[in-house]
Design a protein around this motif. Structure first.
Motif, PDB file in Angstrom:
ATOM      1  N   ARG A   4      28.627 -15.416  19.701  1.00  0.00           N
ATOM      2  CA  ARG A   4      29.669 -15.954  20.597  1.00  0.00           C
ATOM      3  C   ARG A   4      29.478 -15.407  22.020  1.00  0.00           C
ATOM      4  N   LEU A   5      29.168 -14.127  22.131  1.00  0.00           N
ATOM      5  CA  LEU A   5      28.945 -13.538  23.448  1.00  0.00           C
ATOM      6  C   LEU A   5      27.706 -14.126  24.130  1.00  0.00           C
ATOM      7  N   VAL A   6      26.663 -14.357  23.345  1.00  0.00           N
ATOM      8  CA  VAL A   6      25.456 -14.989  23.896  1.00  0.00           C
ATOM      9  C   VAL A   6      25.801 -16.369  24.428  1.00  0.00           C
ATOM     10  N   HIS A   7      26.507 -17.174  23.636  1.00  0.00           N
ATOM     11  CA  HIS A   7      26.883 -18.525  24.082  1.00  0.00           C
ATOM     12  C   HIS A   7      27.749 -18.465  25.337  1.00  0.00           C
ATOM     13  N   ALA A   8      28.691 -17.558  25.375  1.00  0.00           N
ATOM     14  CA  ALA A   8      29.565 -17.438  26.541  1.00  0.00           C
ATOM     15  C   ALA A   8      28.771 -17.076  27.797  1.00  0.00           C
ATOM     16  N   THR A   9      27.635 -16.435  27.619  1.00  0.00           N
ATOM     17  CA  THR A   9      26.769 -16.064  28.735  1.00  0.00           C
ATOM     18  C   THR A   9      25.810 -17.196  29.086  1.00  0.00           C
ATOM     19  N   GLU A  10      25.232 -17.829  28.066  1.00  0.00           N
ATOM     20  CA  GLU A  10      24.169 -18.799  28.333  1.00  0.00           C
ATOM     21  C   GLU A  10      24.683 -20.116  28.904  1.00  0.00           C
ATOM     22  N   TYR A  11      25.850 -20.591  28.494  1.00  0.00           N
ATOM     23  CA  TYR A  11      26.314 -21.888  28.998  1.00  0.00           C
ATOM     24  C   TYR A  11      26.437 -21.891  30.520  1.00  0.00           C
ATOM     25  N   PRO A  12      27.200 -20.970  31.114  1.00  0.00           N
ATOM     26  CA  PRO A  12      27.299 -21.015  32.579  1.00  0.00           C
ATOM     27  C   PRO A  12      25.980 -20.692  33.288  1.00  0.00           C
ATOM     28  N   LEU A  13      25.193 -19.777  32.736  1.00  0.00           N
ATOM     29  CA  LEU A  13      23.920 -19.438  33.380  1.00  0.00           C
ATOM     30  C   LEU A  13      22.980 -20.637  33.386  1.00  0.00           C
ATOM     31  N   TYR A  14      22.936 -21.378  32.276  1.00  0.00           N
ATOM     32  CA  TYR A  14      22.055 -22.552  32.218  1.00  0.00           C
ATOM     33  C   TYR A  14      22.508 -23.592  33.237  1.00  0.00           C
ATOM     34  N   ILE A  15      23.778 -23.844  33.315  1.00  0.00           N
ATOM     35  CA  ILE A  15      24.294 -24.837  34.258  1.00  0.00           C
ATOM     36  C   ILE A  15      24.018 -24.404  35.702  1.00  0.00           C
ATOM     37  N   GLU A  16      24.245 -23.137  36.018  1.00  0.00           N
ATOM     38  CA  GLU A  16      23.945 -22.628  37.366  1.00  0.00           C
ATOM     39  C   GLU A  16      22.466 -22.806  37.697  1.00  0.00           C
TER      40      GLU A  16
ATOM     41  N   ALA B  51       2.548 -22.971  28.058  1.00  0.00           N
ATOM     42  CA  ALA B  51       1.912 -23.076  26.740  1.00  0.00           C
ATOM     43  C   ALA B  51       2.129 -21.848  25.860  1.00  0.00           C
ATOM     44  N   THR B  52       2.798 -20.823  26.364  1.00  0.00           N
ATOM     45  CA  THR B  52       3.013 -19.619  25.559  1.00  0.00           C
ATOM     46  C   THR B  52       4.402 -19.631  24.930  1.00  0.00           C
ATOM     47  N   LEU B  53       4.554 -18.962  23.813  1.00  0.00           N
ATOM     48  CA  LEU B  53       5.841 -18.890  23.118  1.00  0.00           C
ATOM     49  C   LEU B  53       6.845 -18.107  23.962  1.00  0.00           C
ATOM     50  N   ASP B  54       7.906 -18.777  24.361  1.00  0.00           N
ATOM     51  CA  ASP B  54       8.946 -18.176  25.191  1.00  0.00           C
ATOM     52  C   ASP B  54       8.361 -17.470  26.402  1.00  0.00           C
ATOM     53  N   GLY B  55       7.318 -18.079  26.945  1.00  0.00           N
ATOM     54  CA  GLY B  55       6.677 -17.564  28.150  1.00  0.00           C
ATOM     55  C   GLY B  55       7.044 -18.435  29.333  1.00  0.00           C
ATOM     56  N   GLY B  56       6.299 -18.321  30.374  1.00  0.00           N
ATOM     57  CA  GLY B  56       6.575 -19.072  31.591  1.00  0.00           C
ATOM     58  C   GLY B  56       7.434 -18.255  32.531  1.00  0.00           C
ATOM     59  N   PRO B  57       7.386 -18.606  33.801  1.00  0.00           N
ATOM     60  CA  PRO B  57       8.116 -17.846  34.811  1.00  0.00           C
ATOM     61  C   PRO B  57       9.622 -17.794  34.530  1.00  0.00           C
ATOM     62  N   ILE B  58      10.183 -16.616  34.665  1.00  0.00           N
ATOM     63  CA  ILE B  58      11.616 -16.416  34.458  1.00  0.00           C
ATOM     64  C   ILE B  58      12.359 -16.890  35.709  1.00  0.00           C
ATOM     65  N   LEU B  59      13.366 -17.724  35.486  1.00  0.00           N
ATOM     66  CA  LEU B  59      14.172 -18.260  36.577  1.00  0.00           C
ATOM     67  C   LEU B  59      15.485 -17.505  36.746  1.00  0.00           C
ATOM     68  N   ALA B  60      16.070 -17.079  35.633  1.00  0.00           N
ATOM     69  CA  ALA B  60      17.358 -16.380  35.693  1.00  0.00           C
ATOM     70  C   ALA B  60      17.543 -15.562  34.419  1.00  0.00           C
ATOM     71  N   GLN B  61      18.252 -14.464  34.555  1.00  0.00           N
ATOM     72  CA  GLN B  61      18.635 -13.640  33.405  1.00  0.00           C
ATOM     73  C   GLN B  61      20.033 -13.102  33.656  1.00  0.00           C
ATOM     74  N   ARG B  62      20.757 -12.927  32.571  1.00  0.00           N
ATOM     75  CA  ARG B  62      22.071 -12.304  32.667  1.00  0.00           C
ATOM     76  C   ARG B  62      22.241 -11.407  31.448  1.00  0.00           C
ATOM     77  N   ALA B  63      22.637 -10.184  31.687  1.00  0.00           N
ATOM     78  CA  ALA B  63      22.787  -9.188  30.621  1.00  0.00           C
ATOM     79  C   ALA B  63      24.252  -8.873  30.382  1.00  0.00           C
ATOM     80  N   PHE B  64      24.512  -8.357  29.186  1.00  0.00           N
ATOM     81  CA  PHE B  64      25.856  -7.857  28.861  1.00  0.00           C
ATOM     82  C   PHE B  64      25.720  -6.752  27.828  1.00  0.00           C
ATOM     83  N   ASP B  65      26.665  -5.833  27.852  1.00  0.00           N
ATOM     84  CA  ASP B  65      26.687  -4.725  26.898  1.00  0.00           C
ATOM     85  C   ASP B  65      27.366  -5.168  25.612  1.00  0.00           C
TER      86      ASP B  65
END
Length: 188
Positions: A167-179, A142-156
């Motif tokens: 573009r870099l965010v999309h390149a990171t989020e597509y495979p992470l979401y599918i995984e 029920a919280t804005l962008d809250g809830g337990p974190i399942l996965a994170q991926r960082a990049f410089d």
């Protein structure tokens, strides 16, 4: 085969990535339903191209959020949906949907939560001057962008070009979401 729903409000690029992963057998699932709150959104055309059923609605046509969420729940139930994947859905999930699918709704967010919550996370992070960006997949509560974190991926990233950063965010989020979807569906 698992049945998932994707909720989107705009371009539908995450929908496209998820649907493609299903079609290629990367996910042992199929997208059974696209839910979209913006008639005319590009996501709807993408769903049609993949042969995915859609429920497209205009929230203003309903007396309340609970009313349109009851309709969404009925559509999800009818489609046999096991997991709901928010992918650029620009509405806060309400009590009605959480009561029916709580614990089975996940979201992709373009920041390393809990930093930069909300609709303009990429722009906020860029304006703040961070040098490490990323993506978070989390369960929805029920919280804005809250809830337990399942996965994170960082990049410089040390540039200042918003389009390049997106573009870099999309390149990171597509495979992470599918995984992450795969892990959830297969209890990994």
């Amino acid at each position: 085969m698992h049945r998932i729903a994707v909720f989107a409000s705009g371009e539908g690029t995450n929908f496209e990535a998820i649907a493609g992963a299903c079609e290629r057998g990367v996910l042992d699932a199929r997208v059974a339903l696209l839910v979209c709150d913006r008639p005319g959104a590009r996501a709807v055309g993408r769903a049609a191209a993949h042969g995915v059923d859609t429920f497209v609605f205009s929230p203003r046509e309903y007396p309340s959020k609970a009313d349109y969420e009851r309709e969404i729940v009925a559509r999800l139930d009818a489609a046999g949906v096991e997991l709901v994947c928010l992918a650029g859905y620009m509405r806060i999930v309400g009590d009605t949907l959480l009561a029916a699918y709580g614990g089975r709704i996940i979201n992709v967010h373009p920041s390393l939560l809990p930093a930069f919550r909300g609709a303009h996370a990429i722009e906020q992070a860029l304006e703040y001057g961070v040098k490490v960006f990323g993506v978070t997949i989390h369960r929805v509560d029920a919280t804005l962008d809250g809830g337990p974190i399942l996965a994170q991926r960082a990049f410089d990233y040390e540039g200042g070009d918003l389009a390049e950063l997106e573009r870099l965010v999309h390149a990171t989020e597509y495979p992470l979401y599918i995984e992450t979807i795969d892990k959830i569906l297969n209890n990994k």
